[in-house]
Every structure is written in structure tokens, then in C-alpha cells.
Design a protein around this motif. Structure first.
Motif, PDB file in Angstrom:
ATOM      1  N   UNK A   1      -3.144  -8.061 -15.911  1.00 36.98           N
ATOM      2  CA  UNK A   1      -1.710  -8.132 -15.604  1.00 36.98           C
ATOM      3  C   UNK A   1      -0.990  -6.860 -16.051  1.00 36.98           C
ATOM      4  N   UNK A   2      -1.328  -6.370 -17.239  1.00 36.80           N
ATOM      5  CA  UNK A   2      -0.729  -5.118 -17.722  1.00 36.80           C
ATOM      6  C   UNK A   2      -1.021  -3.979 -16.753  1.00 36.80           C
ATOM      7  N   UNK A   3      -2.272  -3.888 -16.293  1.00 35.31           N
ATOM      8  CA  UNK A   3      -2.638  -2.834 -15.365  1.00 35.31           C
ATOM      9  C   UNK A   3      -1.912  -2.955 -14.037  1.00 35.31           C
ATOM     10  N   UNK A   4      -1.844  -4.171 -13.509  1.00 31.66           N
ATOM     11  CA  UNK A   4      -1.156  -4.403 -12.243  1.00 31.66           C
ATOM     12  C   UNK A   4       0.310  -4.028 -12.328  1.00 31.66           C
ATOM     13  N   UNK A   5       0.985  -4.508 -13.355  1.00 30.47           N
ATOM     14  CA  UNK A   5       2.423  -4.233 -13.501  1.00 30.47           C
ATOM     15  C   UNK A   5       2.688  -2.743 -13.694  1.00 30.47           C
TER      16      UNK A   5
ATOM     17  N   UNK B   1       2.401  -1.076 -10.316  1.00 32.45           N
ATOM     18  CA  UNK B   1       3.553  -1.383  -9.476  1.00 32.45           C
ATOM     19  C   UNK B   1       4.745  -0.495  -9.837  1.00 32.45           C
ATOM     20  N   UNK B   2       5.013  -0.359 -11.128  1.00 33.10           N
ATOM     21  CA  UNK B   2       6.099   0.522 -11.562  1.00 33.10           C
ATOM     22  C   UNK B   2       5.809   1.974 -11.190  1.00 33.10           C
ATOM     23  N   UNK B   3       4.555   2.375 -11.301  1.00 32.31           N
ATOM     24  CA  UNK B   3       4.188   3.758 -10.994  1.00 32.31           C
ATOM     25  C   UNK B   3       4.414   4.080  -9.525  1.00 32.31           C
TER      26      UNK B   3
ATOM     27  N   UNK C   1     -11.196  -4.069 -13.380  1.00 26.23           N
ATOM     28  CA  UNK C   1     -10.750  -2.706 -13.082  1.00 26.23           C
ATOM     29  C   UNK C   1      -9.282  -2.514 -13.460  1.00 26.23           C
ATOM     30  N   UNK C   2      -8.454  -3.481 -13.124  1.00 27.25           N
ATOM     31  CA  UNK C   2      -7.039  -3.385 -13.500  1.00 27.25           C
ATOM     32  C   UNK C   2      -6.881  -3.357 -15.018  1.00 27.25           C
TER      33      UNK C   2
ATOM     34  N   UNK D   1       6.375   1.404 -20.234  1.00 28.36           N
ATOM     35  CA  UNK D   1       5.287   0.709 -20.913  1.00 28.36           C
ATOM     36  C   UNK D   1       5.819  -0.422 -21.786  1.00 28.36           C
ATOM     37  N   UNK D   2       6.903  -0.170 -22.493  1.00 31.02           N
ATOM     38  CA  UNK D   2       7.481  -1.207 -23.341  1.00 31.02           C
ATOM     39  C   UNK D   2       7.951  -2.392 -22.499  1.00 31.02           C
ATOM     40  N   UNK D   3       8.540  -2.113 -21.355  1.00 35.00           N
ATOM     41  CA  UNK D   3       8.998  -3.190 -20.472  1.00 35.00           C
ATOM     42  C   UNK D   3       7.811  -4.027 -20.001  1.00 35.00           C
TER      43      UNK D   3
END
Length: 289
Positions: free
Chosen positions: A154-158, A161-163, A202-203, A221-223
Motif C-alpha cells: 500500500x505504501x508503494x502504491x500510494x 500515485x502521488x509521483x 514489487x510494490x 512521504x509523511x502523508x
């Protein structure tokens, strides 16, 4: 006098391990084998369980009569698949008794010394597991991307998405978003190509970067981490609302995310008392110390 012997088996998706103990908790033998997850098939799952158990029994030097004194507790990854538990329970065995549950549940039993409680697993995925007054419960853990909120995947996915939004100019970027896009040559088409063949694992490889940048004050990252922590808060609170007397956080990202949890949640967390093997032995019936 309890002359029973207790066999605990932790049948995971990457390997299977077994431990044989007497009623006093003395380790008599141990064994290992290949993956025991039911996704490989019931026959392969049982073969791994049987192999690990046989190695433990052979190390203990037991004869056939003594094997008949064994009470076994087995945690199996994927036992929740339709028909899996019934198929395993139908297999003939030489033990006095055998009990099956999920690998997550033996981790829960181990965390609380065989007593009631709950765990929130935070790793590549997330899941909350609990046992209260003989009642088992589960929250989340339905698989990425439809579930596993707050996990490494989930951290990787989010973060991705922001990137991508930052690359488009739809939101502000940061060191995190620029570093992630640089890994894809600043080309969204490369991200899409990667996405087409990527798994939750992978994510999750991006999770350490997200956590490191969050600790260094990166706003994006904090968000992302605060959002993930709020989902973990929800899993802990769900177990507490059901009456779990103890809740422990376990998994590869547990310690990193604990610092981001709400104060009321952190106060209610308890340290683990044992591991999955401890739980398997408790399932078998060995009394906790």
C-alpha cells in the motif's frame, strides 16, 4: 502425569517447520521442509507437513508406540481456501490428535501465550486476526490491491500515485516523488509497463524508501505513511472493540509503523509473548508456562 508429546507445525508459504516437545516444554526434535501453503495443493501441503514432522520425530528417536502419544497442532497458510481445512482433516495420521488452523492464527496464539488476544500483521500485506472466548475473527487481508491497506504494498502504491500526479503537475512534488520517477527514467509509460507485470511484493519494495523519506520530513512521504498508519489504527481498534484483552503488532513493518500510530492505539499494544511455533504447540494442547 501428562505423558503426551506435543508437535507444533508452522506451515508457511515459503517453508514448513516442526518442533516436538514434552509436557514440560523440553524440545525433543525439530524438522524443516518446503512450502506448505494450500495454494500448492492439499497433497503438496500435507507432504511438507509430514516431512517436517517426520524429521522432528526422527531427531527425537521415537518409536511407533510413542508417536501415538503425540498431539499435533498445525498452522497452514491458505487453510481458509474453500474445502482446504476439510481435506486436511480427512487425511489419516498416526497421532493421538491433530488440530488445524491458519498460520496467522498460530502466530496470534503464540503472541499471547496460547491465550485470547489479537494481532495486526503489517508486512507486504496487512491483516487483523483475533481469538476471543473460542471465537476466531479476521479483519482485512483480502489481498492487494483491493485490501491490505497500511501495508508495504500500500505504501508503494500510494507513493507511485502521488509521483505520477506530481509528474503531471496536478500536485506538488517532493524528494520522494522525484526519486521514484527517476527510477522509471521520469517516464510514466515505464511506470505503466512495470505495473502490468508487478505484484504486491514489487510494490512493497518501495516501502523502505517511503518510510525513510517520511522520517526525514518529506511532506508527501509523511502523508502516505500517516494514511497507512490510520488504516493500521483501524485494525487495532476493531480487535479492541471485539473485546481482545491483548493486541500485538507483528510483521516486517510493525516496528517502523508503530511510531506513526495514534497515541491511544500505541498505549493499548502489548509485546508478543511467543512466536508462531509457540502458538502451534498451544493449539496442540500443551499448556503455556
Amino acid at each position: 502425569m501428562d505423558d503426551a508429546l506435543y508437535l507444533g507445525v508452522d506451515g508457511g508459504g515459503t517453508g514448513c517447520r516442526a518442533r516436538l516437545e514434552d509436557a514440560a516444554g523440553t524440545v525433543l526434535g525439530q524438522g524443516i521442509a518446503g512450502p506448505a501453503a494450500t495454494r500448492f495443493g492439499i497433497e503438496a501441503s500435507w507432504q511438507a507437513i509430514e516431512t517436517a514432522a517426520r524429521h522432528a520425530i526422527e531427531e527425537a528417536g521415537l518409536n511407533g508406540t510413542q508417536v501415538g502419544r503425540i498431539r499435533a497442532g498445525v498452522g497452514v497458510a491458505g487453510i481458509g481456501r474453500k474445502g482446504a481445512r476439510a481435506a486436511l482433516e480427512a487425511i489419516r495420521h498416526p497421532y493421538a490428535s491433530i488440530a488445524f488452523t491458519s498460520d496467522a492464527m498460530i502466530a496470534c496464539l503464540g503472541a499471547h501465550g496460547g491465550r485470547d488476544g489479537g494481532i495486526v500483521i503489517v508486512g507486504t500485506g496487512t491483516c487483523a486476526i483475533g481469538r476471543i472466548d473460542g471465537r476466531e475473527m479476521k479483519f482485512g487481508g483480502y489481498g492487494f490491491p483491493i485490501s491490505d491497506e497500511g501495508s508495504g504494498a500500500y505504501l508503494g502504491l500510494r507513493a507511485l500515485q502521488h509521483s505520477l500526479r506530481a509528474h503531471d503537475g496536478r500536485e506538488g512534488g517532493s524528494v520522494l516523488t522525484r526519486e521514484l520517477m527517476a527510477r522509471f527514467q521520469d517516464d510514466p509509460a515505464e511506470v505503466v509497463l512495470w505495473m502490468d507485470r508487478s505484484t504486491a511484493t514489487d510494490y512493497a519494495t518501495f516501502a523502505p524508501l517511503v518510510l525513510r523519506q517520511a522520517d526525514q520530513g518529506d511532506a508527501v512521504a509523511r502523508h502516505v505513511v500517516q494514511d497507512a498508519a490510520e488504516h493500521v489504527n483501524g485494525l487495532v481498534r476493531a480487535l479492541l472493540a471485539e473485546g481482545a484483552p491483548r493486541v500485538s503488532l507483528i510483521g516486517g513493518l510493525a516496528s517502523a509503523l508503530e511510531a506513526w500510530l495514534a497515541p491511544d492505539v500505541r498505549r493499548r499494544l502489548s509485546p508478543t509473548l511467543g512466536d508462531a511455533m509457540t502458538g502451534a504447540l498451544a493449539l496442540a494442547g500443551r499448556a503455556s508456562d
